[in-house]
Design an enzyme around this catalytic site. Structure first.
Site, PDB file in Angstrom:
ATOM      1  N   CYS A 355       3.437 -16.395  14.420  1.00 49.41           N
ATOM      2  CA  CYS A 355       2.205 -17.524  14.179  1.00 49.41           C
ATOM      3  C   CYS A 355       1.150 -17.508  15.167  1.00 49.41           C
ATOM      4  CB  CYS A 355       3.064 -18.710  14.419  1.00 49.41           C
ATOM      5  SG  CYS A 355       4.454 -19.155  13.529  1.00 49.41           S
TER       6      CYS A 355
HETATM    7  O1  KQY Z   1       4.390 -21.258  11.971  1.00 49.35           O
HETATM    8  C1  KQY Z   1       3.147 -21.202  12.103  1.00 49.35           C
HETATM    9  N1  KQY Z   1       2.529 -20.136  11.420  1.00 49.35           N
HETATM   10  C2  KQY Z   1       2.383 -22.190  13.014  1.00 49.35           C
HETATM   11  C3  KQY Z   1       2.996 -23.249  13.662  1.00 49.35           C
HETATM   12  C4  KQY Z   1       2.071 -24.227  14.083  1.00 49.35           C
HETATM   13  C5  KQY Z   1       2.303 -25.307  14.823  1.00 49.35           C
HETATM   14  C6  KQY Z   1       1.435 -26.310  15.288  1.00 49.35           C
HETATM   15  N2  KQY Z   1       1.935 -27.033  16.395  1.00 49.35           N
END
Ligand code: KQY
Length: 363
Positions: A355
């Site tokens: 992420c």
């Molecule tokens: O899972 C993702 N690609 C991003 C997670 C974002 C979390 C925001 N607090």
């Protein structure tokens, strides 16, 4: 040249490559928001530095950082990591960076999706998100790459592609009323086909349990290569994750990909279950969007790893299961090096290594 194209990537003969293909650059963004990262982001910053260093041994890394944090980030990061001042609202580069497409003539262009902080005013995690929404465009300009502005809300972590026409996603996220409520499933598929040259979309019902992104696919599974995936798994039928993984397995085992292959599915045990500890919750500013209270279940997953230039950057999350995860991926990824990075601080912010990174393909 950094032109904005108003044509469609598929008509221009561009396709989105798989993550297992070669990378020229990896982008990340520096964590500092105190309602998401404890103690003003200090422990998370060290975790981001460790991830960046592990990547930089095989792929050049650029870190986007605010003006206020420029000096601190420059000081904490080794010289070979490029640090550029770029405004963001948080640090989830997978979701705010461009999804790159390439053609057969050595060109690449970025696809810049609309971003609404995982749900906008319906159930988004923060407001405003305007700086995040500008990041993909700014990256394409910095890289001197052309780009397309796609007409739907989408985050990079909500899709996985195999580079050969197959896209994996979840119904929970892409059909969520907080993303594109006016579009049907078929209309969303058509946008994915137009912008990423996808021939087949594989719809998994739900993402990982208690994932605040409305079920991003990158926290549930990963594509190893065309025809082969890794799926988050538990044998504990009292865990709410059990039914979710069973349903995903059923879809994946009963489908074929865009080239007609049956999928090889590797099951990888989830860490934990993991929960926010009291001392961890104490360091976070209270806000409306993100749930950060002690005892809250964390959406921990080993499939949130990054593939980059024959290296796997694996989140280490739980002594009980870390070695098993590392051994499985070492076995699956022959000729790759699996590098583990302690990732609990990233998990506390709601995601993991996949992420916080976004690759620029080599052409
Ligand atoms: O899972 C993702 N690609 C991003 C997670 C974002 C979390 C925001 N607090």
């Amino acid at each position: 040249m950094s032109a904005t194209y108003s044509t469609l990537p598929q008509n221009d003969n561009f396709r989105m490559p798989g993550e297992h293909e070669a990378h020229a650059e990896m982008w990340m963004a520096w964590p500092e928001r105190s309602d998401n990262w404890r103690y003003g982001g200090k422990p998370a910053q060290q975790a981001f530095v460790n991830v960046a260093k592990a990547i930089a041994e095989v792929t050049p890394v650029t870190m986007a950082v605010s003006a206020a944090q420029y000096k601190n980030a420059r000081n904490m990061l080794p010289e070979k990591i490029r640090v550029v001042e770029m405004a963001t609202n948080d640090s989830w580069m997978r979701d705010i960076g461009p999804s790159y497409v390439v053609n057969g003539e050595g060109e690449r262009r970025g696809v810049d999706w609309e971003f609404n902080a995982w749900g906008g005013l319906v159930d988004g995690l923060y407001f405003p998100w305007d700086r995040d929404d500008q990041v993909a465009h700014k990256i394409c300009e910095t890289m001197r790459d052309g780009h397309y502005r796609a007409p739907i809300v989408l985050e990079g972590g909500s899709i996985h592609v195999d580079g050969e026409g197959t896209l994996y996603t979840t119904e929970e996220c892409l059909l969520h009323p907080s993303r594109n409520p006016d579009l049907s499933k078929e209309e969303i598929e058509n946008v994915l086909k137009d912008y990423l040259a996808i021939e087949k979309v594989i719809w998994i019902p739900q993402g990982l349990y208690n994932d605040e992104t409305n079920g991003h696919v990158d926290n549930l599974m990963h594509v190893v290569k065309p025809g082969e995936v890794v799926l988050s798994w538990t044998e504990d039928n009292n865990d709410p994750q059990y039914e979710i993984s069973q349903a995903a397995y059923k879809v994946l085992s009963e489908t074929t990909d865009a080239r007609g292959r049956q999928l090889t599915i590797h099951k990888i045990h989830i860490p934990g279950p993991l929960y926010i500890r009291e001392d961890e919750a104490d360091g976070i500013d209270v806000c409306d969007g993100m749930e950060r209270t002690a005892g809250e279940r964390l959406a921990g997953s080993y499939t949130n790893y990054l593939i980059t230039n024959n290296r796997i950057i694996l989140p280490l999350l739980d002594e009980k299961y870390d070695d098993e995860a590392r051994a499985l991926l070492t076995d699956i990824y022959k000729g790759y090096e699996v590098v583990g990075v302690d990732a609990r601080e990233i998990l506390l912010g709601g995601g993991n290594i996949h992420c916080i990174t976004q690759q620029v393909p080599a052409v």
